[in-house]
Structure formats: structure tokens, C-alpha cells
Write an enzyme that holds these catalytic residues in place. Structure first.
Site, PDB file in Angstrom:
ATOM      1  N   HIS A 130       5.568  -2.708   6.746  1.00 28.56           N
ATOM      2  CA  HIS A 130       7.112  -2.814   6.751  1.00 28.56           C
ATOM      3  C   HIS A 130       7.398  -1.994   8.198  1.00 28.56           C
ATOM      4  O   HIS A 130       8.367  -2.266   8.857  1.00 28.56           O
ATOM      5  CB  HIS A 130       7.751  -2.556   5.576  1.00 28.56           C
ATOM      6  N   CYS A 152       2.070  -6.655  -4.427  1.00 34.30           N
ATOM      7  CA  CYS A 152       2.327  -5.824  -5.407  1.00 34.30           C
ATOM      8  C   CYS A 152       2.718  -6.054  -6.865  1.00 34.30           C
ATOM      9  O   CYS A 152       2.695  -5.427  -7.643  1.00 34.30           O
ATOM     10  CB  CYS A 152       2.936  -4.616  -5.020  1.00 34.30           C
ATOM     11  N   PRO A 209      -2.731  -6.921  26.689  1.00 40.51           N
ATOM     12  CA  PRO A 209      -1.297  -6.769  27.021  1.00 40.51           C
ATOM     13  C   PRO A 209      -0.878  -7.946  26.080  1.00 40.51           C
ATOM     14  O   PRO A 209      -1.187  -8.926  25.791  1.00 40.51           O
ATOM     15  CB  PRO A 209      -1.126  -7.136  28.418  1.00 40.51           C
TER      16      PRO A 209
END
Length: 438
Positions: A299, A43, A270
Site C-alpha cells: 500500500h 489477509c 524507464p
């Protein structure tokens, strides 16, 4: 000792590995990152280009050496995972510097490969995309080496808008084109008018419903027939998931290349988890699928997967609200909830209010436009949007919390605002939405 392999070392992957180490001091953790840098702030990149972030080092949180010293986690950059054998629980890895290939086994595999920038496909020395710190460096170096002045920005999503603003603030002369008249698609179309007003105010040229037809050196021919010259082109025409290598496995992909996950961020195979831009999940407040390729989701997923692997199998993801925000010159555009094109799936009503962001008599006041959509059957909030020079972020975050707790639009009258003349009104815009809905 369990062995955990992570694919991708930016927001999701590096954060997840770090959280696992915090909870588990013993596991062997290795991260493969196909590019040069790890743990950089995506960002921040437009603001590095605009020299708002004064030194690029502030956008780079860790190097592999520093990461290992702090956390005892091995990070191998320029190492690309090119295939997964989930039956043998191995990944095939290409060392991009030596071209050597090898296999690495895993007990748990975390996929966070992110997305790549789409390209218009023209062969040109002046075209760039922005995805990582390498791209940022290339753009910055090209500007300096070629004394760039005129820049064509293609696309009008939030990243393109941030890039354009930062090029302008750097002293360059950008022009914006977009292939349709639908800009900044996360926002209600009619609430985007200040974007065009800000461009007009600064005499920044823009053309909607415009595309590049051909590039010949610095000469650009457009679909409209116009021919113009630019020193540089920055393409912001969307992204696609980095999932090609996953096709070698039994992991389920949707038709766009995203990976559906459950509320533990597990795939259908799995011991394999997926986080970040490549994962698709669901909304929290309504029963619809959702893909939200923004920083908060990566996050949050990283923390949930880390808890799962460390032994807390009770923690689950409750869904996205899609909260998003972008600054464009003097204005802030924010929204939360379902996207505008998803509203048609509901029987809804809309209520809106426009008034000063704070008390009218206090200096510096400016209009804030707040809009809320709610479901007519249960009166719960489906979506909210805000545009203004101040206060949009606060209102949208409050409404995000309201939606998280399934409040009705009527209950917004009970919101107790932190009031003082520089900040709000005794009866805030959020309260007014509730009163108007009644």
C-alpha cells in the site's frame, strides 16, 4: 492523454490505480488481472475459511464493474500479461478464457503481479494451497462436499498457523507438520514456545522435522515412517514471485526472481515501476537490503508510485521496518526490524523484560514478553519482538515509531505511556527496556 497499464489487481495494483485516478482525472488506466477476482483481502482468507468472516463478500472490495463505475478504470480479469517489450513499450496479454493474445501499449507500466504459493508437487485430489479467493472457495466447497474432518496442515509459517487455527475453530481436526524445528521464522525461536503450548492445550497433534513422502488417496506416508489418513491437505510451504513473464524484458531480476527497485519504486528500465511482493528494497533503520512481502509495503509503494506518476517526483520511499504480527489462538506474536538471522551482521546487545501487560491488581492480567536488540556502537534499536495474550501489538508499534525516528534504546525511558490500570503500568515495559539497557 497518458496511458497507464497495471499488471495485477489486488492490494498493490488496484490501490495504485485508484490513487493515480484520485490525482489524475484524465489518464487512461487499464489493469490486467490473470485470475478471477480483483481487490480481495488476502489477509482475510484464513478467516473466511474459519467462518469468522461470516460472508466471503466482505473480503471482496470491488468487482471490475463497480471499480469502473466508481473510478473510470478498466479492469480485465482472466487476462494474463505473458511478456513485456520495454523497447516498444508494449505488453503481450493472454485472454485466459478465449486463448486469444494481443499487445497493449503503455506510457507507464506498473508491475504488481504478486507471488504464487509453492506446492509439494504431489498429484492428489485432496491437496490445496491458499493464495486467492478462488483457492478459498475451493477449500470451503471441498470441506462441505466431502464432510471433511481430519486436515493435515503442512508448514508452520504465519499463514499456516492462521489456517490451522481457523480450521480448528470451524470444528475440524487439524494436524500440523513442519519439515524443520524452526517455526514462525519471523519470530525469535525461543519466543515461539507458546505456539506449541497452544497446540498442546487443545490436543492438536503436531510433528516437527516431518515431511510427506507419498500420498495415495487419503493415505499419507511420512518420512518418519508413519502412515496416517486425512480427508484434506493444505500446503503452506512458502511462495515464489510471479516474475517469469518479466524475463522477456530488460528488467533486472535478482537470483530469486525479485526485482530490485530504487526509492521511487522504479526499475532499471524507464517508465516501469514495481510494487508489492515482487519488489525488493532496503531497511529504513539499517543499511541492509530488505524484502517485506506484507500488506503495508504494497500500500505504501502504491501511494508513492501514484504520486510519482501524477507529477510529484520529490516523494521517495525511506525503507522498510518489517513490522509484522500474527494471532495464534490466545497469543499474539509481533516483531519489527531486521530478521533474527540478520542480527549476526551487527555488534549488538539484547535486553528483555517479562511482566504483566497491565497493572497486576487489575483483573485479567497476563504476562507479556518484550525483547529489544540494539547496536552497541550507536545504541539504536535493530529489532524488537513481543509475545503475549494482550498488549504485544501496542508495544511493537511504539517501538516501530521509535526505530523510524532513530531513537536510542536509552531514550525509551522517556516514552510517556497512556496509563490506566486496565492498559499498562506507570513505568511501562517499554520504559523498563530503556532502564535495563542502562
Amino acid at each position: 492523454m497518458p496511458k497507464i497499464v497495471v499488471v495485477g489487481a489486488v492490494a498493490g495494483g488496484a490501490t495504485c490505480a485508484s490513487q493515480i485516478r484520485r490525482l489524475d482525472k484524465e489518464s487512461d488506466i487499464i489493469i490486467f488481472e490473470k485470475d478471477r477476482d480483483m481487490s480481495f483481502a488476502n489477509c482475510a482468507l484464513p478467516y473466511v475459511i474459519g467462518e469468522v468472516v461470516e460472508d466471503r463478500k466482505y473480503a471482496l472490495a470491488y468487482t471490475p464493474e463497480k471499480f469502473y463505475d466508481r473510478k473510470q478504470i478498466t479492469v480485465k480479469t482472466y487476462h494474463e500479461v505473458i511478456a513485456i517489450n520495454d523497447e516498444r513499450q508494449t505488453v503481450s496479454v493472454l485472454n485466459r478464457k478465449t486463448n486469444e493474445q494481443f499487445e497493449e501499449s503503455y506510457d507507464k507500466l506498473i508491475l504488481s503481479p504478486g507471488a504464487s504459493a509453492n506446492s509439494l508437487g504431489f498429484e492428489s485430489d485432496i491437496t490445496f494451497t491458499l493464495r486467492n479467493l478462488e483457492d478459498t472457495d475451493a477449500i470451503d466447497q471441498f470441506i462441505k462436499a466431502n464432510q471433511v474432518d481430519k486436515v493435515l496442515v503442512v508448514g508452520a509459517g504465519y499463514v499456516s498457523l492462521e489456517v490451522l487455527e481457523n480450521l480448528y475453530e470451524r470444528g475440524l481436526h487439524p494436524t500440523l507438520i513442519h519439515r524443520s524445528d524452526k517455526i514462525n521464522k519471523l519470530m525469535d525461536a525461543d519466543m515461539n514456545q507458546p505456539i506449541l503450548d497452544e497446540l498442546d492445550k487443545r490436543e492438536i497433534p503436531y510433528r516437527l522435522n516431518e515431511e510427506i513422502d507419498a500420498i495415495n488417496g487419503n493415505e499419507i506416508t511420512f518420512k518418519s515412517g508413519k502412515v496416517e489418513h486425512y480427508d484434506m491437505i493444505i500446503e503452506g510451504v512458502g511462495t515464489h514471485p510471479n516474475s517469469k513473464f518479466i524475463e522477456s524484458s530488460n528488467i533486472k531480476l535478482d537470483r530469486k526472481g525479485f526485482i530490485p527497485v530504487n526509492d521511487k519504486f522504479e526499475t532499471n528500465v524507464p517508465n516501469i515501476y514495481v510494487i508489492g511482493d515482487i519488489a525488493t528494497s532496503h531497511y529504513r533503520h539499517v543499511d541492509l537490503p530488505a524484502s517485506v512481502p506484507l500488506a503495508w509495503g504494497a500500500h505504501r509503494a502504491a501511494s508513492i508510485v501514484a504520486e510519482q506518476i501524477a507529477g510529484n517526483d520529490t516523494i521517495e520511499f525511506k525503507g522498510f521496518l518489517g513490522n509484522n504480527i500474527v494471532k495464534f489462538f490466545d497469543y499474539t506474536f509481533a516483531s519489527v526490524g531486521v530478521k533474527p538471522n540478520e542480527l549476526k551482521q551487527f555488534d549488538y546487545k539484547m535486553v528483555e523484560v517479562t511482566q504483566g501487560a497491565h497493572a497486576n491488581y487489575y483483573p485479567g492480567n497476563s504476562p507479556l514478553h518484550l525483547r529489544v536488540y540494539y547496536d552497541t556502537s550507536n545504541r539504536q534499536i535493530l529489532r524488537a519482538a513481543a509475545v503475549g495474550k494482550e498488549g504485544a501489538d501496542k508495544r511493537i508499534d511504539v517501538l516501530s515509531m521509535a526505530m523510524m525516528n532513530q531513537l536510542t534504546v536509552d531514550e525509551l525511558t522517556e516514552f510517556e505511556v497512556a496509563y490506566a490500570p486496565p492498559y499498562s503500568h506507570p513505568k511501562d515495559l517499554i520504559n523498563m527496556i530503556g532502564y535495563k539497557a542502562k
